[in-house]
Design an enzyme around this catalytic site. Structure first.
Site, PDB file in Angstrom:
ATOM      1  N   LEU A 124     -11.482  -6.441 -29.800  1.00 10.10           N
ATOM      2  CA  LEU A 124     -11.645  -5.784 -28.497  1.00 10.10           C
ATOM      3  C   LEU A 124     -10.384  -5.894 -27.645  1.00 10.10           C
ATOM      4  O   LEU A 124     -10.443  -6.207 -26.444  1.00 10.10           O
ATOM      5  CB  LEU A 124     -12.867  -6.338 -27.730  1.00 10.10           C
ATOM      6  CG  LEU A 124     -14.222  -6.234 -28.448  1.00 10.10           C
ATOM      7  CD1 LEU A 124     -15.332  -6.793 -27.568  1.00 10.10           C
ATOM      8  CD2 LEU A 124     -14.548  -4.792 -28.823  1.00 10.10           C
ATOM      9  N   GLU A 181       0.926   3.958   1.729  1.00  8.28           N
ATOM     10  CA  GLU A 181       1.429   4.432   3.024  1.00  8.28           C
ATOM     11  C   GLU A 181       2.665   3.639   3.429  1.00  8.28           C
ATOM     12  O   GLU A 181       3.631   4.182   3.970  1.00  8.28           O
ATOM     13  CB  GLU A 181       0.369   4.232   4.128  1.00  8.28           C
ATOM     14  CG  GLU A 181      -0.975   4.859   3.888  1.00  8.28           C
ATOM     15  CD  GLU A 181      -1.923   3.943   3.126  1.00  8.28           C
ATOM     16  OE1 GLU A 181      -1.497   3.304   2.142  1.00  8.28           O
ATOM     17  OE2 GLU A 181      -3.100   3.875   3.511  1.00  8.28           O
ATOM     18  N   ARG A 227      -8.663   1.804 -23.762  1.00  8.78           N
ATOM     19  CA  ARG A 227      -8.749   0.345 -23.546  1.00  8.78           C
ATOM     20  C   ARG A 227      -7.556  -0.155 -22.743  1.00  8.78           C
ATOM     21  O   ARG A 227      -7.640  -1.182 -22.073  1.00  8.78           O
ATOM     22  CB  ARG A 227      -8.770  -0.386 -24.892  1.00  8.78           C
ATOM     23  CG  ARG A 227     -10.096  -0.306 -25.613  1.00  8.78           C
ATOM     24  CD  ARG A 227      -9.996  -1.088 -26.889  1.00  8.78           C
ATOM     25  NE  ARG A 227     -11.221  -1.157 -27.644  1.00  8.78           N
ATOM     26  CZ  ARG A 227     -11.355  -1.863 -28.762  1.00  8.78           C
ATOM     27  NH1 ARG A 227     -10.330  -2.535 -29.255  1.00  8.78           N
ATOM     28  NH2 ARG A 227     -12.497  -1.880 -29.401  1.00  8.78           N
ATOM     29  N   ASP A 273     -19.282  -7.074 -36.754  1.00  8.96           N
ATOM     30  CA  ASP A 273     -17.911  -6.523 -36.839  1.00  8.96           C
ATOM     31  C   ASP A 273     -16.823  -7.559 -36.562  1.00  8.96           C
ATOM     32  O   ASP A 273     -15.669  -7.335 -36.915  1.00  8.96           O
ATOM     33  CB  ASP A 273     -17.730  -5.376 -35.826  1.00  8.96           C
ATOM     34  CG  ASP A 273     -18.585  -4.169 -36.165  1.00  8.96           C
ATOM     35  OD1 ASP A 273     -19.198  -4.175 -37.246  1.00  8.96           O
ATOM     36  OD2 ASP A 273     -18.623  -3.230 -35.349  1.00  8.96           O
ATOM     37  N   HIS A 281       0.843  -1.194   0.000  1.00  7.68           N
ATOM     38  CA  HIS A 281       0.000   0.000   0.000  1.00  7.68           C
ATOM     39  C   HIS A 281       0.882   1.249   0.000  1.00  7.68           C
ATOM     40  O   HIS A 281       2.034   1.211   0.460  1.00  7.68           O
ATOM     41  CB  HIS A 281      -0.942  -0.003   1.202  1.00  7.68           C
ATOM     42  CG  HIS A 281      -2.071  -0.984   1.046  1.00  7.68           C
ATOM     43  ND1 HIS A 281      -3.137  -1.056   1.909  1.00  7.68           N
ATOM     44  CD2 HIS A 281      -2.301  -1.944   0.104  1.00  7.68           C
ATOM     45  CE1 HIS A 281      -3.977  -2.003   1.515  1.00  7.68           C
ATOM     46  NE2 HIS A 281      -3.483  -2.558   0.422  1.00  7.68           N
TER      47      HIS A 281
HETATM   48  N1  LIG Z   1     -19.881   3.495 -34.210  1.00 10.02           N
HETATM   49  C1  LIG Z   1     -19.708   2.813 -33.094  1.00 10.02           C
HETATM   50  O1  LIG Z   1     -19.133   3.331 -32.125  1.00 10.02           O
HETATM   51  C2  LIG Z   1     -20.166   1.389 -32.993  1.00 10.02           C
HETATM   52  C3  LIG Z   1     -19.792   0.642 -31.867  1.00 10.02           C
HETATM   53  C4  LIG Z   1     -20.274  -0.663 -31.776  1.00 10.02           C
HETATM   54  C5  LIG Z   1     -21.100  -1.162 -32.766  1.00 10.02           C
HETATM   55  N2  LIG Z   1     -21.410  -0.396 -33.842  1.00 10.02           N
HETATM   56  C6  LIG Z   1     -22.303  -0.913 -34.869  1.00 10.02           C
HETATM   57  O2  LIG Z   1     -23.543  -1.153 -34.261  1.00 10.02           O
HETATM   58  C7  LIG Z   1     -24.247  -2.152 -34.990  1.00 10.02           C
HETATM   59  C8  LIG Z   1     -24.801  -3.151 -34.002  1.00 10.02           C
HETATM   60  O3  LIG Z   1     -25.605  -2.454 -33.081  1.00 10.02           O
HETATM   61  P1  LIG Z   1     -27.027  -2.979 -32.686  1.00 10.02           P
HETATM   62  O4  LIG Z   1     -27.688  -1.888 -31.960  1.00 10.02           O
HETATM   63  O5  LIG Z   1     -27.715  -3.538 -33.903  1.00 10.02           O
HETATM   64  O6  LIG Z   1     -26.737  -4.213 -31.752  1.00 10.02           O
HETATM   65  P2  LIG Z   1     -25.848  -4.437 -30.415  1.00 10.02           P
HETATM   66  O7  LIG Z   1     -26.217  -3.420 -29.406  1.00 10.02           O
HETATM   67  O8  LIG Z   1     -24.429  -4.591 -30.789  1.00 10.02           O
HETATM   68  O9  LIG Z   1     -26.348  -5.875 -29.973  1.00 10.02           O
HETATM   69  C9  LIG Z   1     -27.714  -6.027 -29.663  1.00 10.02           C
HETATM   70  C10 LIG Z   1     -27.976  -7.401 -29.150  1.00 10.02           C
HETATM   71  O10 LIG Z   1     -27.371  -7.545 -27.879  1.00 10.02           O
HETATM   72  C11 LIG Z   1     -28.104  -8.500 -27.145  1.00 10.02           C
HETATM   73  N3  LIG Z   1     -28.358  -8.046 -25.781  1.00 10.02           N
HETATM   74  C12 LIG Z   1     -28.156  -8.751 -24.648  1.00 10.02           C
HETATM   75  N4  LIG Z   1     -28.487  -8.071 -23.575  1.00 10.02           N
HETATM   76  C13 LIG Z   1     -28.909  -6.892 -23.997  1.00 10.02           C
HETATM   77  C14 LIG Z   1     -29.400  -5.770 -23.327  1.00 10.02           C
HETATM   78  N5  LIG Z   1     -29.477  -5.708 -21.997  1.00 10.02           N
HETATM   79  N6  LIG Z   1     -29.764  -4.723 -24.072  1.00 10.02           N
HETATM   80  C15 LIG Z   1     -29.654  -4.746 -25.419  1.00 10.02           C
HETATM   81  N7  LIG Z   1     -29.191  -5.797 -26.111  1.00 10.02           N
HETATM   82  C16 LIG Z   1     -28.833  -6.869 -25.385  1.00 10.02           C
HETATM   83  C17 LIG Z   1     -29.422  -8.684 -27.854  1.00 10.02           C
HETATM   84  O11 LIG Z   1     -29.398  -9.967 -28.419  1.00 10.02           O
HETATM   85  P3  LIG Z   1     -30.017 -11.161 -27.561  1.00 10.02           P
HETATM   86  O12 LIG Z   1     -31.479 -10.954 -27.557  1.00 10.02           O
HETATM   87  O13 LIG Z   1     -29.591 -12.419 -28.204  1.00 10.02           O
HETATM   88  O14 LIG Z   1     -29.447 -11.010 -26.190  1.00 10.02           O
HETATM   89  C18 LIG Z   1     -29.430  -7.632 -28.926  1.00 10.02           C
HETATM   90  O15 LIG Z   1     -30.081  -8.055 -30.108  1.00 10.02           O
HETATM   91  C19 LIG Z   1     -23.255  -2.739 -35.941  1.00 10.02           C
HETATM   92  O16 LIG Z   1     -23.509  -2.215 -37.213  1.00 10.02           O
HETATM   93  C20 LIG Z   1     -21.923  -2.248 -35.443  1.00 10.02           C
HETATM   94  O17 LIG Z   1     -20.994  -2.072 -36.483  1.00 10.02           O
HETATM   95  C21 LIG Z   1     -20.955   0.859 -33.970  1.00 10.02           C
END
Ligand SMILES: NC(=O)c1ccc[n+]([C@@H]2O[C@H](COP(=O)([O-])OP(=O)(O)OC[C@H]3O[C@@H](n4cnc5c(N)ncnc54)[C@H](OP(=O)(O)O)[C@@H]3O)[C@@H](O)[C@H]2O)c1
Length: 366
Positions: free
Chosen positions: A210, A58, A190, A206, A56
């Protein structure tokens, strides 16, 4: 003896805070802590908590001070601990060192401490001052404070957004919106968080790694997929990078009952499948504490962001605004009326090459 100081408690605490910050990215789930020992106007010991399980702050500062600590003052960014964790209680060491006074930045919110360390020292005749640079001391450890107070990780919602509020060029199309500087910034972040989370659709579309590329990272990085239907393929690139850190798939009992083969396939590919009684964003976040996730970066996509935002589980929004317009076919982010760009604009925007970084706190810990 070190250099002569002509300075205030405030300035010494600022130095202790700067020392504490050297542990950023390495101490979780422990807090970052810095400490200084002074004796008759000299700093005779400096320390910070360099990694979880290590000495720690301290103790490091007192070891450096040696006999010079007797009758001296200790400046400590967080209340010294009084419980035996992986190391002995610091308060005992402080008493043994014969310090005259201790100046504390902020009380430790850990229920095993919460003022008990301060009381222990006072009961043994040591003068204790609490609350010097308290807001900074609290913010430095915003993740630790959030875990203690809300029983869930500190959540930063991160998104790369076009000028017309889109996150991808079209459904199913992987899109790189930001330029080199913004990407480098995102990878640096990250490098210090405990975990990154995405929704399953982002993995399907995608196939992201990560990982923290180009950033120095000292600990494994937990990668989390919210994926009730377990659509993450066992061949996903994520699962090919387990040396970077574990992959946690968050699903539900109903999901496992319906797709037992998928759960088994993911486990065989090396994933940890976390099964919750039902789909509950708050419970899912709390479950991540067992993986020592105190600081979580929620990278998207829109559905996951919307769900966490709607449940009031977002502490900070970090938005990289790219100077592109994706038009009608683009995938929309959460409706912009909900996460107000005006509020984001109140934070000092920063150019990262051609992109603009906007960041704002939703819940403040101090
Ligand atoms: N520009 C950016 O910063 C960025 C970052 C990330 C992604 N993207 C883009 O975003 C797109 C995908 O986004 P999206 O909105 O379609 O999907 P998403 O948020 O990536 O995934 C949604 C899926 O997550 C699962 N899920 C589990 N628990 C959840 C909860 N508590 N709330 C919501 N979803 C939950 C669900 O499937 P289940 O029902 O099977 O659980 C839902 O269908 C892609 O085109 C990707 O390239 C862009």
């Amino acid at each position: 003896m070190s250099e002569l100081i002509q300075t205030s408690d405030d300035a010494l605490m600022a130095e202790a805070l700067a020392l504490a910050a050297r542990g950023r990215g390495a101490t979780s789930p422990n807090p970052m802590v810095g400490a200084l020992v002074t004796q008759r106007g000299y700093v005779v010991g400096r320390g910070y908590h360099a990694r979880a399980g290590g000495r720690h702050a301290e103790v490091v500062a007192l070891d450096e001070a040696g006999d010079a600590a007797t009758g001296g003052w200790l400046y400590c960014t967080l209340e010294p601990c009084c419980h035996k964790g992986r190391t002995g209680p610091c308060v005992e060491r402080i008493v043994q060192a014969g310090l005259a006074a201790v100046v504390v930045g902020v009380e430790d919110p850990d229920p095993r401490v919460r003022g008990a360390g301060i009381r222990y020292l006072r009961e043994r005749g040591i003068s204790v001052t609490v609350g010097v640079r308290e807001a900074e001391a609290t913010r430095l450890n915003e993740a630790f404070f959030t875990v203690q107070r809300r029983a869930r990780p500190f959540v930063t919602m991160k998104v790369a957004l076009s000028l017309d509020g889109k996150i991808a060029v079209a459904p199913g199309e992987r899109t790189q919106l930001t330029g080199h500087e913004a990407s480098a910034h995102a990878h640096d972040v990250r490098g210090v968080v405990d975990a990154i989370a995405v929704g399953s659709e982002t993995v399907v579309v995608d196939d992201p790694l990560l990982t923290a590329r180009g950033a120095e990272r000292q600990r494994p990085l937990v990668r989390v997929v919210f994926d009730t239907r377990m659509r993450t393929p066992p061949t996903a690139r994520l699962l090919g990078t387990l040396d970077a850190g574990p992959v946690v798939i968050v699903t539900t009992e109903a999901g496992v009952a319906r797709w037992p083969d998928r759960a088994g396939g993911l486990e065989r590919a090396g994933a940890v499948v976390e099964v919750l009684p039902a789909r509950d964003p708050a419970a899912a976040l709390s479950r991540l504490l067992v993986h020592d996730v105190s600081d979580l970066l929620l990278e998207g996509g829109a559905l996951l962001h919307q769900s966490m935002w709607g449940a009031g589980l977002v502490d900070r929004v970090r938005l990289y605004l790219a100077p592109v317009v994706l038009g009608e076919t683009g995938v929309a982010w959460v409706p912009l009326g909900q996460v107000s760009i005006a509020t984001l604009g109140e934070s000092a925007p920063r150019w990262l090459g051609r992109d603009l970084l906007l960041e704002t706190d939703v819940h403040r810990v101090d």
